[in-house]
Scaffold this active site. Structure first.
Site, mmCIF file in Angstrom:
data_model
loop_
_atom_site.group_PDB
_atom_site.id
_atom_site.type_symbol
_atom_site.label_atom_id
_atom_site.label_comp_id
_atom_site.label_asym_id
_atom_site.label_seq_id
_atom_site.Cartn_x
_atom_site.Cartn_y
_atom_site.Cartn_z
ATOM 1 N N SER A 43 0.809 -1.225 0.000
ATOM 2 C CA SER A 43 0.000 0.000 0.000
ATOM 3 C C SER A 43 0.844 1.277 0.000
ATOM 4 O O SER A 43 0.352 2.336 -0.374
ATOM 5 C CB SER A 43 -0.939 0.017 1.210
ATOM 6 O OG SER A 43 -0.203 -0.118 2.407
ATOM 7 N N ASP A 325 -3.326 8.571 7.573
ATOM 8 C CA ASP A 325 -4.296 7.770 8.334
ATOM 9 C C ASP A 325 -3.519 7.100 9.460
ATOM 10 O O ASP A 325 -2.455 7.592 9.837
ATOM 11 C CB ASP A 325 -5.076 6.804 7.412
ATOM 12 C CG ASP A 325 -4.175 5.803 6.689
ATOM 13 O OD1 ASP A 325 -3.025 5.588 7.140
ATOM 14 O OD2 ASP A 325 -4.620 5.221 5.677
ATOM 15 N N HIS A 328 -0.531 4.965 7.145
ATOM 16 C CA HIS A 328 0.187 5.486 5.975
ATOM 17 C C HIS A 328 0.564 6.954 6.147
ATOM 18 O O HIS A 328 -0.191 7.729 6.719
ATOM 19 C CB HIS A 328 -0.682 5.320 4.723
ATOM 20 C CG HIS A 328 -1.123 3.908 4.513
ATOM 21 N ND1 HIS A 328 -2.368 3.461 4.875
ATOM 22 C CD2 HIS A 328 -0.461 2.836 4.004
ATOM 23 C CE1 HIS A 328 -2.466 2.162 4.590
ATOM 24 N NE2 HIS A 328 -1.325 1.761 4.075
#
Ligand code: NAG
Ligand code: NAG
Length: 377
Positions: A43, A325, A328
């Site tokens: 991610s 978040d 991340h």
């Protein structure tokens, strides 16, 4: 006289600055420092490959992308990923397209295979749903290079692929979505952290050699970051009054130490290629860089404790937050790390060389060997 001279000064400078401006305009169409850039990872690098997969690890919704020109694209941040910024620093005019939507001759400039929640091990992240694990990313790459060989012919394809940079950042999910989820995975009962790092690096070594066997000669490998310092890790594991979860960071460090040794070994054994290790954590303190919030994400976190609540209003000054978040990092932080990977001179940040130097490296292109000795064209 002194007055006159200083009055004249700006006048003389003007044409020069006009020249600079017009030079910059010329540079808009300049070629990037390498012709192509391929991205493998999770991610931290994903730019939309999970959007149509059955998984909770996808973020093609607001407020993700609030600072990205195209809005929510599937990038796990408010703006650009670190890889996006490196691609800009290398002089590419466009971001590298995600494998899921790449088409036509676009792929000649590179493809982004990264997939949120994926790992070195096939099963890492499986409790979140579908994902493209590293082994599958490599087989997607084989199909892309077969297409490139059809477009250009085998010889030219092979020559092109040797000049590209291959950026790989994977391993975080083998820890946070495998080893440190003992309620789902057996690995922490089967392996000590030392044994697990060795096991992961053994698989990773095989994967990097597969890339080499598919024509890669410039490989930039990023370590696992401080997974014990994410807001999510601190909530789940507690911090024993220290600022980060030590057991997570220690496990990541064992992995990174072995990864650095692997880079040395590959550089020794595969002499016509260059591998480099990039440190994924900054060299400068967050405070010195003006980040004031390091232990909380900028957006409101949903019930999973990791991702932003869909449609929620994020914080105002996103340049002050290391985290976007609960897992991340923000565009602002990604920029710091990207600039270090690209230009750092210290071996603690880029070993043995930074991405800018890797781009300039001359790789012997006379070899007449077939890139696809090991794959099906
Ligand atoms: C892992 O996945 C790859 C392709 O995605 C597959 O070929 C391989 O057999 C799998 N390995 C294991 C141990 O399941
Ligand atoms: C974990 O280990 C147990 C006992 O060895 C085994 O029965 C089980 O299938 C394993 N689970 C996974 C997910 O590998």
């Amino acid at each position: 006289m002194a007055n006159l001279a200083s009055n004249l000064h700006p006048w003389w400078l003007l044409p020069v600055s006009f020249l600079l401006v017009s030079n910059i305009h010329h540079c808009v169409n300049a070629e990037p420092q390498v012709p192509c850039y391929f991205i493998f990872g999770d991610s931290l690098s994903d730019s939309g490959n999970n959007n149509n997969l059955a998984t909770t690890a996808k973020v093609n919704y607001s407020p993700y992308g609030i600072d990205f020109p195209k809005g929510p694209t599937g990038r796990f941040t408010n703006g650009r990923t670190m890889q996006d910024i490196i691609v800009q620093l290398l002089g590419f005019q466009e971001f590298i397209p995600p494998f899921a939507t790449s088409k036509g001759r676009q792929i000649l400039k590179g493809v982004n295979y990264a997939s949120g929640s994926s790992g070195i091990l096939n099963e890492s992240g499986q409790q979140l749903g579908d994902r493209v694990c590293m082994n599958k990313q490599l087989s997607n790459h084989q199909s892309v290079i077969s297409t490139i060989a059809k477009l250009l012919g085998k010889r030219s394809a092979s020559k092109l692929l040797r000049k590209c940079i291959y950026a790989v950042q994977i391993g975080s999910n083998d820890y946070i979505n495998n080893y440190f989820k003992p309620e789902v995975y057996n690995t922490s009962r089967l392996f000590s952290p030392e044994q697990y790092a060795a096991y992961l690096i053994e698989q990773y070594s095989r994967q990097l050699k597969t890339l080499y066997n598919n024509g890669a000669r410039k490989l930039a490998v990023f370590g696992v970051g401080s997974i014990g310092c994410t807001p999510n890790a601190m909530v789940i594991h507690g911090t024993d009054s220290s600022t980060c979860v030590e057991k997570l960071n220690n496990a990541a460090q064992l992995f990174n130490e072995r990864l650095i040794s692997l880079v040395d070994e590959l550089n020794t054994n595969l002499r016509d290629a260059k591998f480099t290790y990039l440190n994924p954590t900054g060299a400068t303190s967050t405070k010195a860089l003006g980040f004031t919030v390091i232990n909380a994400g900028c957006c409101r976190i949903g019930s999973d404790g990791e991702l932003c609540l869909p449609g929620s209003e994020p914080c105002g000054d996103r340049s002050k937050y290391v985290f976007w978040d609960a897992v991340h990092t923000s565009d602002a932080w990604n920029e710091i790390i990207a600039e270090e990977a690209y230009g750092a001179e210290s071996s603690g940040q880029a070993y043995p060389l930074n991405i800018n130097k890797m781009a300039q490296l001359h790789i012997n292109n006379d070899a007449d060997e077939d890139i696809c000795g090991h794959c099906v064209i």
